[in-house]
Design a protein around this motif. Structure first.
Motif, PDB file in Angstrom:
ATOM      1  N   ILE A   1      38.834  44.168  31.926  1.00 47.75           N
ATOM      2  CA  ILE A   1      39.854  43.877  30.913  1.00 47.75           C
ATOM      3  C   ILE A   1      41.258  43.970  31.506  1.00 47.75           C
ATOM      4  CG2 ILE A   1      40.888  44.678  28.747  1.00 47.75           C
ATOM      5  CD1 ILE A   1      38.217  43.303  28.316  1.00 47.75           C
ATOM      6  N   LYS A   2      41.498  44.986  32.324  1.00 53.96           N
ATOM      7  CA  LYS A   2      42.817  45.194  32.931  1.00 53.96           C
ATOM      8  C   LYS A   2      43.241  43.987  33.759  1.00 53.96           C
ATOM      9  CE  LYS A   2      45.318  48.416  35.947  1.00 53.96           C
ATOM     10  NZ  LYS A   2      45.201  49.644  36.778  1.00 53.96           N
ATOM     11  N   ASN A   3      42.272  43.325  34.383  1.00 58.71           N
ATOM     12  CA  ASN A   3      42.558  42.165  35.224  1.00 58.71           C
ATOM     13  C   ASN A   3      42.387  40.841  34.477  1.00 58.71           C
ATOM     14  OD1 ASN A   3      42.979  43.046  38.266  1.00 58.71           O
ATOM     15  ND2 ASN A   3      41.472  44.430  37.360  1.00 58.71           N
ATOM     16  N   LYS A   4      42.316  40.916  33.132  1.00 60.51           N
ATOM     17  CA  LYS A   4      42.276  39.744  32.255  1.00 60.51           C
ATOM     18  C   LYS A   4      41.048  38.857  32.462  1.00 60.51           C
ATOM     19  CE  LYS A   4      47.312  39.664  31.878  1.00 60.51           C
ATOM     20  NZ  LYS A   4      48.558  38.867  32.024  1.00 60.51           N
ATOM     21  N   GLY A   5      39.978  39.469  32.954  1.00 56.68           N
ATOM     22  CA  GLY A   5      38.709  38.767  33.046  1.00 56.68           C
ATOM     23  C   GLY A   5      38.712  37.596  34.006  1.00 56.68           C
ATOM     24  N   MET A   6      37.733  36.709  33.806  1.00 59.82           N
ATOM     25  CA  MET A   6      37.581  35.552  34.682  1.00 59.82           C
ATOM     26  C   MET A   6      38.530  34.430  34.276  1.00 59.82           C
ATOM     27  SD  MET A   6      33.465  35.391  35.287  1.00 59.82           S
ATOM     28  CE  MET A   6      32.628  36.729  36.158  1.00 59.82           C
ATOM     29  N   ASN A   7      38.831  33.595  35.232  1.00 59.61           N
ATOM     30  CA  ASN A   7      39.706  32.451  34.994  1.00 59.61           C
ATOM     31  C   ASN A   7      38.949  31.403  34.184  1.00 59.61           C
ATOM     32  OD1 ASN A   7      41.338  30.178  35.083  1.00 59.61           O
ATOM     33  ND2 ASN A   7      41.939  30.483  37.209  1.00 59.61           N
ATOM     34  N   LYS A   8      39.316  31.243  32.921  1.00 58.02           N
ATOM     35  CA  LYS A   8      38.593  30.342  32.025  1.00 58.02           C
ATOM     36  C   LYS A   8      38.823  28.864  32.344  1.00 58.02           C
ATOM     37  CE  LYS A   8      42.211  30.402  28.458  1.00 58.02           C
ATOM     38  NZ  LYS A   8      42.534  30.735  27.049  1.00 58.02           N
ATOM     39  N   ASN A   9      39.723  28.583  33.271  1.00 54.08           N
ATOM     40  CA  ASN A   9      40.033  27.192  33.618  1.00 54.08           C
ATOM     41  C   ASN A   9      39.193  26.662  34.770  1.00 54.08           C
ATOM     42  OD1 ASN A   9      42.178  26.939  31.684  1.00 54.08           O
ATOM     43  ND2 ASN A   9      43.464  28.158  33.035  1.00 54.08           N
ATOM     44  N   ILE A  10      38.357  27.511  35.363  1.00 60.29           N
ATOM     45  CA  ILE A  10      37.497  27.045  36.446  1.00 60.29           C
ATOM     46  C   ILE A  10      36.033  27.282  36.094  1.00 60.29           C
ATOM     47  CG2 ILE A  10      39.268  27.418  38.199  1.00 60.29           C
ATOM     48  CD1 ILE A  10      37.840  29.945  39.042  1.00 60.29           C
ATOM     49  N   TYR A  11      35.158  26.421  36.605  1.00 63.38           N
ATOM     50  CA  TYR A  11      33.733  26.565  36.329  1.00 63.38           C
ATOM     51  C   TYR A  11      32.928  26.809  37.612  1.00 63.38           C
ATOM     52  CZ  TYR A  11      33.131  21.734  37.994  1.00 63.38           C
ATOM     53  OH  TYR A  11      33.133  20.598  38.766  1.00 63.38           O
ATOM     54  N   LEU A  12      33.621  26.814  38.744  1.00 63.18           N
ATOM     55  CA  LEU A  12      32.954  27.006  40.029  1.00 63.18           C
ATOM     56  C   LEU A  12      33.733  28.033  40.838  1.00 63.18           C
ATOM     57  CD1 LEU A  12      30.565  25.784  41.668  1.00 63.18           C
ATOM     58  CD2 LEU A  12      32.227  24.229  42.708  1.00 63.18           C
ATOM     59  N   GLY A  13      33.027  29.029  41.388  1.00 68.25           N
ATOM     60  CA  GLY A  13      33.695  30.057  42.180  1.00 68.25           C
ATOM     61  C   GLY A  13      34.476  31.056  41.359  1.00 68.25           C
ATOM     62  N   GLU A  14      34.107  31.180  40.066  1.00 69.28           N
ATOM     63  CA  GLU A  14      34.857  32.084  39.189  1.00 69.28           C
ATOM     64  C   GLU A  14      34.695  33.549  39.591  1.00 69.28           C
ATOM     65  OE1 GLU A  14      30.738  31.806  37.566  1.00 69.28           O
ATOM     66  OE2 GLU A  14      32.202  30.340  38.274  1.00 69.28           O
ATOM     67  N   ASP A  15      33.531  33.900  40.151  1.00 65.18           N
ATOM     68  CA  ASP A  15      33.286  35.277  40.576  1.00 65.18           C
ATOM     69  C   ASP A  15      34.144  35.637  41.794  1.00 65.18           C
ATOM     70  OD1 ASP A  15      31.833  33.455  42.107  1.00 65.18           O
ATOM     71  OD2 ASP A  15      29.889  34.204  41.424  1.00 65.18           O
ATOM     72  N   LYS A  16      34.205  34.727  42.747  1.00 66.15           N
ATOM     73  CA  LYS A  16      35.021  34.945  43.946  1.00 66.15           C
ATOM     74  C   LYS A  16      36.502  35.053  43.586  1.00 66.15           C
ATOM     75  CE  LYS A  16      35.794  32.910  48.544  1.00 66.15           C
ATOM     76  NZ  LYS A  16      37.193  32.485  48.465  1.00 66.15           N
ATOM     77  N   GLU A  17      36.968  34.159  42.717  1.00 65.62           N
ATOM     78  CA  GLU A  17      38.369  34.174  42.305  1.00 65.62           C
ATOM     79  C   GLU A  17      38.714  35.468  41.584  1.00 65.62           C
ATOM     80  OE1 GLU A  17      41.908  33.801  39.943  1.00 65.62           O
ATOM     81  OE2 GLU A  17      39.876  34.057  39.118  1.00 65.62           O
ATOM     82  N   LEU A  18      37.815  35.934  40.723  1.00 63.98           N
ATOM     83  CA  LEU A  18      38.047  37.173  39.973  1.00 63.98           C
ATOM     84  C   LEU A  18      38.236  38.355  40.916  1.00 63.98           C
ATOM     85  CD1 LEU A  18      37.992  38.977  37.380  1.00 63.98           C
ATOM     86  CD2 LEU A  18      35.505  39.109  37.693  1.00 63.98           C
ATOM     87  N   ILE A  19      37.338  38.511  41.874  1.00 67.26           N
ATOM     88  CA  ILE A  19      37.391  39.671  42.762  1.00 67.26           C
ATOM     89  C   ILE A  19      38.593  39.601  43.691  1.00 67.26           C
ATOM     90  CG2 ILE A  19      36.180  40.863  44.630  1.00 67.26           C
ATOM     91  CD1 ILE A  19      33.565  40.230  43.176  1.00 67.26           C
ATOM     92  N   GLU A  20      38.915  38.411  44.170  1.00 68.76           N
ATOM     93  CA  GLU A  20      40.105  38.269  45.018  1.00 68.76           C
ATOM     94  C   GLU A  20      41.369  38.648  44.255  1.00 68.76           C
ATOM     95  OE1 GLU A  20      39.970  34.262  46.434  1.00 68.76           O
ATOM     96  OE2 GLU A  20      38.702  34.758  48.154  1.00 68.76           O
ATOM     97  N   ARG A  21      41.422  38.237  42.986  1.00 66.74           N
ATOM     98  CA  ARG A  21      42.593  38.560  42.153  1.00 66.74           C
ATOM     99  C   ARG A  21      42.642  40.065  41.880  1.00 66.74           C
ATOM    100  NH1 ARG A  21      42.135  37.812  36.760  1.00 66.74           N
ATOM    101  NH2 ARG A  21      40.642  36.134  37.137  1.00 66.74           N
ATOM    102  N   MET A  22      41.490  40.675  41.616  1.00 66.58           N
ATOM    103  CA  MET A  22      41.439  42.116  41.381  1.00 66.58           C
ATOM    104  C   MET A  22      41.941  42.890  42.601  1.00 66.58           C
ATOM    105  SD  MET A  22      37.812  42.750  39.448  1.00 66.58           S
ATOM    106  CE  MET A  22      37.690  42.745  37.658  1.00 66.58           C
TER     107      MET A  22
END
Length: 339
Positions: free
Chosen positions: A167-188
């Motif tokens: 929640i603190k990191n605003k979850g996954m990027n809802k604008n992408i459908y591929l690589g969302e897990d990688k993007e989330l962790i890199e942003r975190m």
């Protein structure tokens, strides 16, 4: 008091895959959890009664990132776990996850995805291809029960963490459908360099494999995401995603070289033989059946050609002509799982 898990599963509908997954979750040894299933349309039938509470959330036709965010935000829990609808965990999955998360609120967990025990032959060939370094690169350790380690990122088909961190990191990027897990962790990690990602073989799940044709479609789609995948760091592994395209370009150069045909034939033959020999030495580490070895080598070559073709779509800005439905199609099952 034991911390509560919210197990979030996203799907187009409450399919037989989802029901099978729920049935398997019924056997978890860790009992303090509930399940949130996020789907496109309302389920008209009655959900079987399980030992845990089941929430069915309708989000309409949204991508997986959006659905996972909804599944987490709508219900309170200390811990969250993401699980694919065509997968299921062993009995100690949540128990082992809770133990690892108990003293570290900045830890993200994942584990290997291994095939269902009853996978068909060509689905297993697709799995053997994915297990090779020459398809999934240094990330191939996620395809079998390899030793525990800290790593760059883990897949969202099998991901556990504290809800507060998500929640603190605003979850996954809802604008992408591929690589969302990688993007989330890199942003975190960018937001907090104390965050760690840990891969544990105790957190393995069974994940249904694609047919060979849909596996090749998946590789093509992954190839169109090259700019997001590749990270030029001071590591040899950083260059692995461009290896299929490089080999294809070298092969094309050899074919069109203006030299004597017999010499060109020798060069091309040596080039092909060298590549196949390296692939062979890699897969005999986990395969010893001659027919499976041959079929897996063929599958690896087709996967890399498909991936390289996807790279061309990325380089020449043709990706915009592809619809995410193509990727979703590669995820659909030809035959439903039966209990």
């Amino acid at each position: 008091m034991e911390k509560k898990f919210n197990v979030v599963i996203v799907s187009k509908k409450v399919s037989e895959d989802v029901l099978y997954c729920l049935n398997k979750l019924n056997h978890q040894r860790y009992k303090n959890f509930f399940v949130t299933v996020v789907v496109d349309a309302k389920y008209k039938k009655r959900i079987p009664k399980y030992k845990f509470k089941t929430n069915i959330v309708v989000s309409k036709n949204k991508n997986m990132s959006y659905k996972r965010n909804i599944g987490v935000s709508m219900f309170n829990s200390e811990l969250i776990a993401f699980l694919d609808s065509d997968a299921y965990p062993p009995k100690n999955w949540l128990l082992n996850g809770r133990k690892l998360l108990s003293n570290n609120k900045k830890l993200i967990l994942g584990g290997p995805s291994i095939p269902f025990p009853n996978q068909k032959y060509w689905e297993m060939i697709a799995y053997y291809a994915k297990r090779s370094f020459f398809v999934t690169g240094y990330l191939n350790f996620r395809k079998y029960k390899s030793p525990d380690r800290y790593c760059d990122w883990v897949e969202s088909c099998n991901m556990l963490m504290h809800r507060e961190l998500f929640i603190k990191n605003k979850g996954m990027n809802k604008n992408i459908y591929l690589g969302e897990d990688k993007e989330l962790i890199e942003r975190m990690k960018k937001n907090d360099n104390c965050i760690q990602v840990y891969f544990s073989k105790k957190l393995f799940i069974y994940h249904s494999e694609r047919t060979l044709s849909k596996f090749l479609i998946q590789r093509f789609i992954f190839g169109t995401d090259l700019f997001n995948i590749i990270k030029f760091q001071n590591k040899i592994q950083s260059f692995q995603p461009i290896l299929p395209l490089t080999i294809l370009i070298v092969f094309a150069i050899l074919i069109f070289l203006k030299i004597e045909f017999s010499f060109k034939l020798i060069l091309v033959s040596l080039f092909i033989f060298s590549i196949q020999s390296i692939i062979f030495l890699d897969i005999i580490k986990y395969l010893n059946n001659p027919l499976k070895i041959i079929h897996t080598i063929i599958a690896i070559n087709l996967a890399n050609i498909s991936y390289a073709l996807g790279n061309f779509f990325e380089f020449f800005f043709l990706k915009k002509f592809l619809d995410r439905k193509m990727y979703l199609y590669s995820r659909e099952k030809d035959i439903k799982i039966k209990n």
